[in-house]
Scaffold this motif. Sequence first.
Motif, PDB file in Angstrom:
ATOM      1  N   PRO A 124      40.737  36.499  44.994  1.00 32.82           N
ATOM      2  CA  PRO A 124      40.272  37.779  45.530  1.00 32.82           C
ATOM      3  C   PRO A 124      38.747  37.838  45.423  1.00 32.82           C
ATOM      4  CG  PRO A 124      41.112  38.074  43.303  1.00 32.82           C
ATOM      5  CD  PRO A 124      41.302  36.620  43.654  1.00 32.82           C
ATOM      6  N   SER A 125      38.166  38.983  45.754  1.00 21.98           N
ATOM      7  CA  SER A 125      36.711  39.107  45.644  1.00 21.98           C
ATOM      8  C   SER A 125      36.298  38.895  44.188  1.00 21.98           C
ATOM      9  CB  SER A 125      36.260  40.481  46.114  1.00 21.98           C
ATOM     10  OG  SER A 125      36.669  41.451  45.176  1.00 21.98           O
ATOM     11  N   ALA A 126      35.070  38.481  43.980  1.00 22.05           N
ATOM     12  CA  ALA A 126      34.585  38.146  42.635  1.00 22.05           C
ATOM     13  C   ALA A 126      34.818  39.287  41.646  1.00 22.05           C
ATOM     14  CB  ALA A 126      33.104  37.782  42.699  1.00 22.05           C
ATOM     15  N   ALA A 127      34.597  40.517  42.092  1.00 23.32           N
ATOM     16  CA  ALA A 127      34.749  41.673  41.198  1.00 23.32           C
ATOM     17  C   ALA A 127      36.207  41.897  40.804  1.00 23.32           C
ATOM     18  CB  ALA A 127      34.188  42.921  41.867  1.00 23.32           C
ATOM     19  N   GLU A 128      37.129  41.446  41.657  1.00 18.38           N
ATOM     20  CA  GLU A 128      38.553  41.708  41.413  1.00 18.38           C
ATOM     21  C   GLU A 128      39.276  40.540  40.758  1.00 18.38           C
ATOM     22  OE1 GLU A 128      39.234  44.701  45.214  1.00 18.38           O
ATOM     23  OE2 GLU A 128      39.420  42.538  45.500  1.00 18.38           O
ATOM     24  N   SER A 129      38.594  39.422  40.625  1.00 14.56           N
ATOM     25  CA  SER A 129      39.238  38.198  40.156  1.00 14.56           C
ATOM     26  C   SER A 129      39.798  38.335  38.734  1.00 14.56           C
ATOM     27  CB  SER A 129      38.244  37.034  40.228  1.00 14.56           C
ATOM     28  OG  SER A 129      38.900  35.826  39.944  1.00 14.56           O
ATOM     29  N   ILE A 130      38.962  38.795  37.808  1.00 11.10           N
ATOM     30  CA  ILE A 130      39.411  38.894  36.413  1.00 11.10           C
ATOM     31  C   ILE A 130      40.475  39.980  36.244  1.00 11.10           C
ATOM     32  CG2 ILE A 130      38.702  39.197  34.000  1.00 11.10           C
ATOM     33  CD1 ILE A 130      37.593  36.649  35.433  1.00 11.10           C
ATOM     34  N   PRO A 131      40.280  41.196  36.804  1.00  9.10           N
ATOM     35  CA  PRO A 131      41.341  42.207  36.685  1.00  9.10           C
ATOM     36  C   PRO A 131      42.690  41.718  37.226  1.00  9.10           C
ATOM     37  CG  PRO A 131      39.322  43.228  37.473  1.00  9.10           C
ATOM     38  CD  PRO A 131      39.069  41.751  37.435  1.00  9.10           C
ATOM     39  N   MET A 132      42.666  41.012  38.346  1.00  9.21           N
ATOM     40  CA  MET A 132      43.920  40.512  38.916  1.00  9.21           C
ATOM     41  C   MET A 132      44.550  39.477  37.977  1.00  9.21           C
ATOM     42  SD  MET A 132      44.759  38.935  42.705  1.00  9.21           S
ATOM     43  CE  MET A 132      45.544  40.352  43.475  1.00  9.21           C
ATOM     44  N   TRP A 133      43.730  38.582  37.440  1.00  7.85           N
ATOM     45  CA  TRP A 133      44.238  37.559  36.524  1.00  7.85           C
ATOM     46  C   TRP A 133      44.842  38.204  35.277  1.00  7.85           C
ATOM     47  CZ3 TRP A 133      46.385  33.202  36.227  1.00  7.85           C
ATOM     48  CH2 TRP A 133      46.322  32.373  35.097  1.00  7.85           C
ATOM     49  N   ARG A 134      44.227  39.268  34.771  1.00  9.85           N
ATOM     50  CA  ARG A 134      44.768  39.957  33.592  1.00  9.85           C
ATOM     51  C   ARG A 134      46.144  40.560  33.901  1.00  9.85           C
ATOM     52  NH1 ARG A 134      41.100  40.058  29.531  1.00  9.85           N
ATOM     53  NH2 ARG A 134      38.866  40.092  30.090  1.00  9.85           N
TER      54      ARG A 134
ATOM     55  N   ASP B 219      44.996  40.531  48.309  1.00  9.58           N
ATOM     56  CA  ASP B 219      44.674  41.925  48.652  1.00  9.58           C
ATOM     57  C   ASP B 219      45.556  42.925  47.899  1.00  9.58           C
ATOM     58  OD1 ASP B 219      47.106  41.567  49.867  1.00  9.58           O
ATOM     59  OD2 ASP B 219      46.432  42.054  51.891  1.00  9.58           O
ATOM     60  N   ARG B 220      46.368  42.428  46.948  1.00 10.25           N
ATOM     61  CA  ARG B 220      47.258  43.331  46.212  1.00 10.25           C
ATOM     62  C   ARG B 220      46.649  43.768  44.868  1.00 10.25           C
ATOM     63  NH1 ARG B 220      52.583  43.210  48.349  1.00 10.25           N
ATOM     64  NH2 ARG B 220      52.303  42.651  50.535  1.00 10.25           N
ATOM     65  N   VAL B 221      45.342  43.755  44.760  1.00  8.65           N
ATOM     66  CA  VAL B 221      44.698  44.185  43.522  1.00  8.65           C
ATOM     67  C   VAL B 221      45.142  45.611  43.208  1.00  8.65           C
ATOM     68  CG1 VAL B 221      42.490  44.715  42.424  1.00  8.65           C
ATOM     69  CG2 VAL B 221      42.712  42.690  43.846  1.00  8.65           C
ATOM     70  N   GLY B 222      45.588  45.818  41.962  1.00 10.35           N
ATOM     71  CA  GLY B 222      46.082  47.132  41.567  1.00 10.35           C
ATOM     72  C   GLY B 222      47.560  47.325  41.853  1.00 10.35           C
ATOM     73  N   ARG B 223      48.155  46.406  42.612  1.00 12.01           N
ATOM     74  CA  ARG B 223      49.589  46.498  42.942  1.00 12.01           C
ATOM     75  C   ARG B 223      50.304  45.205  42.582  1.00 12.01           C
ATOM     76  NH1 ARG B 223      50.116  47.359  48.893  1.00 12.01           N
ATOM     77  NH2 ARG B 223      48.105  46.306  49.013  1.00 12.01           N
ATOM     78  N   GLU B 224      49.745  44.502  41.576  1.00 12.83           N
ATOM     79  CA  GLU B 224      50.298  43.195  41.226  1.00 12.83           C
ATOM     80  C   GLU B 224      51.748  43.296  40.753  1.00 12.83           C
ATOM     81  OE1 GLU B 224      45.821  43.127  40.494  1.00 12.83           O
ATOM     82  OE2 GLU B 224      47.470  44.484  39.976  1.00 12.83           O
TER      83      GLU B 224
ATOM     84  N   ASP C  11      37.065  28.290  35.758  1.00  7.44           N
ATOM     85  CA  ASP C  11      36.285  28.450  34.519  1.00  7.44           C
ATOM     86  C   ASP C  11      35.994  29.917  34.228  1.00  7.44           C
ATOM     87  OD1 ASP C  11      36.260  25.800  33.857  1.00  7.44           O
ATOM     88  OD2 ASP C  11      34.285  25.385  34.720  1.00  7.44           O
ATOM     89  N   GLU C  12      35.762  30.688  35.269  1.00  7.68           N
ATOM     90  CA  GLU C  12      35.486  32.117  35.081  1.00  7.68           C
ATOM     91  C   GLU C  12      36.703  32.819  34.463  1.00  7.68           C
ATOM     92  OE1 GLU C  12      34.178  36.044  37.670  1.00  7.68           O
ATOM     93  OE2 GLU C  12      34.810  34.226  38.714  1.00  7.68           O
ATOM     94  N   LEU C  13      37.897  32.464  34.944  1.00  3.83           N
ATOM     95  CA  LEU C  13      39.122  33.046  34.377  1.00  3.83           C
ATOM     96  C   LEU C  13      39.285  32.651  32.908  1.00  3.83           C
ATOM     97  CD1 LEU C  13      41.766  32.444  37.210  1.00  3.83           C
ATOM     98  CD2 LEU C  13      40.202  34.384  36.932  1.00  3.83           C
ATOM     99  N   ILE C  14      39.068  31.375  32.636  1.00  6.78           N
ATOM    100  CA  ILE C  14      39.246  30.872  31.270  1.00  6.78           C
ATOM    101  C   ILE C  14      38.237  31.528  30.323  1.00  6.78           C
ATOM    102  CG2 ILE C  14      39.124  28.825  29.796  1.00  6.78           C
ATOM    103  CD1 ILE C  14      40.063  27.172  32.257  1.00  6.78           C
TER     104      ILE C  14
END
Length: 261
Positions: A112-122, A82-87, A147-150
Motif C-alpha cells: 500500500p502507500s508508504a504511510a499505510e504500509s506499517i499500519p496494514m502490516w500490524r 486498498d483495504r487499509v482499515g478493513r483488513e 526491511d521497513e516492516l521488520i
Amino acid sequence: MDHTDQPTAMLPGDVRMPLLGFGTWQATGTEGYEAVLAALDTGYRHLDTATMYGNEREVGRAVQESGLRREDIFITTKLPPDRVGRERETLEASLEALGVDQVDLWLIHWPPSAAESIPMWREVLAARDENLTRTVGVSNYSTAQIDELIQSTEENPAVNQIRWGPMLYDRQRHAELRDRGVVLEGYSPFKTTDLSDPVLTRIAGAHDVSPAQVVLRWHIDHEIVVIPKSVTPERISANFDVFHFSLTAEEMRDIDALAGT
C-alpha cells in the motif's frame, strides 16, 4: 506421490509450505472449481488464491468436495492494498468464502502507500495472533519495503511472492530474502520464460521431460516455492509430474545464467 513426500519450505510456527503449489489467478466460475478439484486429485496440496481473484468460493468448494482433510491442504489468500482499515473484515470474508476457520498464509497482495504500509502490516500480524491465519507475508515487495516492516515491528514476513523465473533469476535478491528469513515464492514461471530457449530444451531432452517441467524443477531445486496455473487437466498433471528427476549442479548453473541473456 503422497503429500507427505513433497518438498516443503519451513515457515515460522513450524508451518510447512509445499514448494509446488497451484495458482488460481484467472481461474473462475465452474472452470476454476473444476481446475482446483483436478489439481487436488492430481496431488497438489498447496492452493494460491486472493480476494482480488474473485474465486475463493470456488476454491473452497473444491477443497470441501475433494474428500481431503483440511489440514493436508495449504491455502494462501491475499489482501488487496486498498483495504487499509478493513483488513480484518476482508480476511473474515475470505474465510467465509473458502469455508475454513483459518488460512495457512495471508499475504498483502501489493505494497500500500508508504504511510499505510506499517499500519496494514500490524493488522495482518494481529490476524495471525488471533489464529485467523497460521502465517503471514507479503507479495510484490522490494527488499527495502520488507526491511521497513521488520524495523518497525521486529516481525519478518514469512514469504514474499514475486514474479520469478529463470530469465528473472536474481541471486542477490534471493540471498537478501533468505538472510531475512523470508521464503521466496515465484509466480508467472512460464510467462516470464522463453520455453523454446536452447538451454531449456537441451536439459529437458536429457531428462525426457518438457522445458516447462525443467523450469518448475529449477525452482524446487533452488528451494523456491512456485505456483504454476492452468485450467487444462493435462497441463495441471504435467506441471505436477516433476518429482521423478532433479537437475545437476551444472544444469542449475546453466539455467541461472539465462537471466543475463
